[in-house]
Motif scaffolding. Sequence first.
Motif, PDB file in Angstrom:
ATOM      1  N   TRP A 139      13.250  10.641  -7.666  1.00  0.00           N
ATOM      2  CA  TRP A 139      13.181   9.183  -7.645  1.00  0.00           C
ATOM      3  C   TRP A 139      13.418   8.582  -6.264  1.00  0.00           C
ATOM      4  O   TRP A 139      13.292   7.356  -6.115  1.00  0.00           O
ATOM      5  N   THR A 140      13.828   9.377  -5.291  1.00  0.00           N
ATOM      6  CA  THR A 140      14.170   8.786  -3.992  1.00  0.00           C
ATOM      7  C   THR A 140      13.619   9.630  -2.847  1.00  0.00           C
ATOM      8  O   THR A 140      13.469  10.855  -2.980  1.00  0.00           O
ATOM      9  N   GLU A 141      13.322   8.964  -1.756  1.00  0.00           N
ATOM     10  CA  GLU A 141      12.909   9.636  -0.499  1.00  0.00           C
ATOM     11  C   GLU A 141      13.508   8.790   0.618  1.00  0.00           C
ATOM     12  O   GLU A 141      13.058   7.663   0.853  1.00  0.00           O
ATOM     13  N   GLY A 142      14.519   9.256   1.295  1.00  0.00           N
ATOM     14  CA  GLY A 142      15.108   8.490   2.393  1.00  0.00           C
ATOM     15  C   GLY A 142      15.603   7.138   1.908  1.00  0.00           C
ATOM     16  O   GLY A 142      16.433   7.046   1.005  1.00  0.00           O
ATOM     17  N   ARG A 143      15.027   6.054   2.459  1.00  0.00           N
ATOM     18  CA  ARG A 143      15.451   4.689   2.121  1.00  0.00           C
ATOM     19  C   ARG A 143      14.660   4.101   0.943  1.00  0.00           C
ATOM     20  O   ARG A 143      14.742   2.903   0.685  1.00  0.00           O
ATOM     21  N   VAL A 144      13.860   4.916   0.297  1.00  0.00           N
ATOM     22  CA  VAL A 144      13.011   4.402  -0.788  1.00  0.00           C
ATOM     23  C   VAL A 144      13.502   4.928  -2.134  1.00  0.00           C
ATOM     24  O   VAL A 144      13.793   6.118  -2.278  1.00  0.00           O
ATOM     25  N   ALA A 200      12.472  -2.249   6.446  1.00  0.00           N
ATOM     26  CA  ALA A 200      13.517  -2.645   5.495  1.00  0.00           C
ATOM     27  C   ALA A 200      14.644  -1.621   5.522  1.00  0.00           C
ATOM     28  O   ALA A 200      14.448  -0.459   5.882  1.00  0.00           O
ATOM     29  N   ASP A 201      15.832  -2.079   5.121  1.00  0.00           N
ATOM     30  CA  ASP A 201      16.952  -1.135   4.981  1.00  0.00           C
ATOM     31  C   ASP A 201      16.815  -0.345   3.680  1.00  0.00           C
ATOM     32  O   ASP A 201      17.278   0.789   3.585  1.00  0.00           O
ATOM     33  N   LEU A 202      16.199  -0.997   2.677  1.00  0.00           N
ATOM     34  CA  LEU A 202      15.978  -0.347   1.383  1.00  0.00           C
ATOM     35  C   LEU A 202      14.617  -0.799   0.857  1.00  0.00           C
ATOM     36  O   LEU A 202      14.294  -1.986   0.918  1.00  0.00           O
ATOM     37  N   VAL A 203      13.842   0.153   0.336  1.00  0.00           N
ATOM     38  CA  VAL A 203      12.561  -0.196  -0.303  1.00  0.00           C
ATOM     39  C   VAL A 203      12.662   0.212  -1.775  1.00  0.00           C
ATOM     40  O   VAL A 203      13.086   1.326  -2.087  1.00  0.00           O
ATOM     41  N   ASP A 233      24.727   6.265   5.305  1.00  0.00           N
ATOM     42  CA  ASP A 233      24.831   7.129   4.112  1.00  0.00           C
ATOM     43  C   ASP A 233      23.852   6.752   3.001  1.00  0.00           C
ATOM     44  O   ASP A 233      23.916   7.312   1.904  1.00  0.00           O
ATOM     45  N   LEU A 234      22.979   5.787   3.265  1.00  0.00           N
ATOM     46  CA  LEU A 234      22.152   5.262   2.168  1.00  0.00           C
ATOM     47  C   LEU A 234      21.308   6.336   1.483  1.00  0.00           C
ATOM     48  O   LEU A 234      21.281   6.435   0.256  1.00  0.00           O
ATOM     49  N   ALA A 235      20.619   7.160   2.273  1.00  0.00           N
ATOM     50  CA  ALA A 235      19.713   8.158   1.672  1.00  0.00           C
ATOM     51  C   ALA A 235      20.489   9.094   0.742  1.00  0.00           C
ATOM     52  O   ALA A 235      20.041   9.391  -0.380  1.00  0.00           O
ATOM     53  N   ALA A 281       0.832  -1.219   0.000  1.00  0.00           N
ATOM     54  CA  ALA A 281       0.000   0.000   0.000  1.00  0.00           C
ATOM     55  C   ALA A 281       0.856   1.255   0.000  1.00  0.00           C
ATOM     56  O   ALA A 281       0.438   2.310  -0.493  1.00  0.00           O
ATOM     57  N   GLY A 282       2.063   1.178   0.557  1.00  0.00           N
ATOM     58  CA  GLY A 282       2.908   2.369   0.586  1.00  0.00           C
ATOM     59  C   GLY A 282       4.150   2.142   1.418  1.00  0.00           C
ATOM     60  O   GLY A 282       4.375   1.038   1.950  1.00  0.00           O
ATOM     61  N   ALA A 283       4.966   3.187   1.496  1.00  0.00           N
ATOM     62  CA  ALA A 283       6.212   3.086   2.251  1.00  0.00           C
ATOM     63  C   ALA A 283       6.537   4.453   2.834  1.00  0.00           C
ATOM     64  O   ALA A 283       6.063   5.480   2.333  1.00  0.00           O
ATOM     65  N   THR A 284       7.365   4.457   3.882  1.00  0.00           N
ATOM     66  CA  THR A 284       7.807   5.735   4.461  1.00  0.00           C
ATOM     67  C   THR A 284       9.288   5.929   4.129  1.00  0.00           C
ATOM     68  O   THR A 284      10.009   4.950   3.882  1.00  0.00           O
ATOM     69  N   PRO A 285       9.766   7.175   4.184  1.00  0.00           N
ATOM     70  CA  PRO A 285      11.188   7.421   3.921  1.00  0.00           C
ATOM     71  C   PRO A 285      12.096   6.661   4.890  1.00  0.00           C
ATOM     72  O   PRO A 285      13.246   6.386   4.564  1.00  0.00           O
TER      73      PRO A 285
END
Length: 378
Positions: free
Chosen positions: A274-279, A142-145, A318-320, A124-128
């Motif tokens: 294309w990206t927000e935090g870990r997504v 998750a560490d990465l979505v 440093d992922l984000a 349904a969705g994901a958070t940063p």
Amino acid sequence: MTTGRRAEVSGAGFAGLTAATALAKRGWKVRVHERSPELRTEGAGIVLWGNSLRVLDKLGATHDLESRAMRSPAYETRMNNSIKSQEEMEGVRWISVTRPHLFRTLLTAAREAGVEVISGSEIAGATPEGVVTLADGDTIEADLVVGADGVNSAVRDSLDIPLKRERSRDGITRFLVPRRKADLQRLEPDTEWDNYIDFWNLEPRVLRVLYVPCNEDEVYIALMAPVDDAQGSRVPIDLDLWTASFPHLAPILEEAAELPGRYYGYQTTRVDHWTEGRVAIIGDAAHAMCPALAQGAGTAMQNAWTLAEAATAASDADLAQALIDWERLERPYTDRAQDRSQYYADTRQMAEGSQFQGDILETALYDPTDPKRHEVAV
Ligand SMILES: Cc1cc2nc3c(=O)[nH]c(=O)nc-3n(C[C@H](O)[C@H](O)[C@H](O)COP(=O)(O)OP(=O)(O)OC[C@H]3O[C@@H](n4cnc5c(N)ncnc54)[C@H](O)[C@@H]3O)c2cc1C
């Protein structure tokens, strides 16, 4: 070797399966959620160029894929059924395959790499912060979505990423039919019927047929008509209309007329980021494009590969920032492919033939697996 990090991927399309396999091969624990109850693909055939084929090489999937694929001797363009150009594209890697074959090849590669693929699992969705919510309300950290859930991406929309959608005046219906080479040769004996043939008629009516052999037995045909042409965009197809315009294709048009299908209006979706935090979002979720350059899946796969590379190289802290840097480096190639595809859709310039030259080949020739690809030559 494992990284101890976990990735959750939304969507088992070409983008999601490529990203999942690339991450798993780099030591991530990966799960792909596919909303549909069955693992399969829509559509008929697909053309892949050097950019995505190099990714498939790295995933170890090329051998299986090419065991049932076709490299046509030339891209031929015809206007009113006479030949305008035959482009051999020496030095350019490209093949056509059926979508079910590409899908099975990617699914096998994913499973062999240890990816868990779950069907009937809707995100349904994901958070940063990397919290994924499933349609049933459960949450997973998750560490990465990776949002690879297509043009109507729930992951993208849950993050409120702004987008612009432009619809073009044309659209296409796709079929996979038997090649019936002998029957076609009876109608046109001088033709081998192995070329990729782009048949255009602009007058008195805009109709186009893409004839794309995918292997010895199957040909993918795509029938293009303007959105406002009710007769031309009808499915099942109006056989009399299409055979009157393309009489040499009658045997395979008869096959297509027996099949169900769906008319797709061309569209371009441009998202703000294309990206927000870990997504990260990839594929049609991030950059759906008109099919003129045949690069929607190709760019999806190149971005899936480079995303896995960038995410793995970054530390968790440093992922984000690494995802932001990945977008900054990789996105311009995709933006240009989108712009060119849109231009071709708007102008119908491909009807003039001899189009695969110079800048137009940039995406096809791009090597996302080359570690030196962003080095500036001095
Ligand atoms: C007529 C036409 C011809 C084309 N020809 C070519 C070509 O020759 N070459 C080329 O490279 N590209 C081509 N493309 C483009 C290409 O088909 C797409 O760009 C590509 O398939 C996109 O892949 P994707 O994985 O991003 O999205 P999709 O294929 O849309 O996959 C998304 C997946 O996510 C699933 N999903 C959706 N929502 C959720 C959710 N909430 N939770 C879980 N799962 C979800 C869907 O069921 C689906 O399986 C063409 C496109 C069209 C329309």
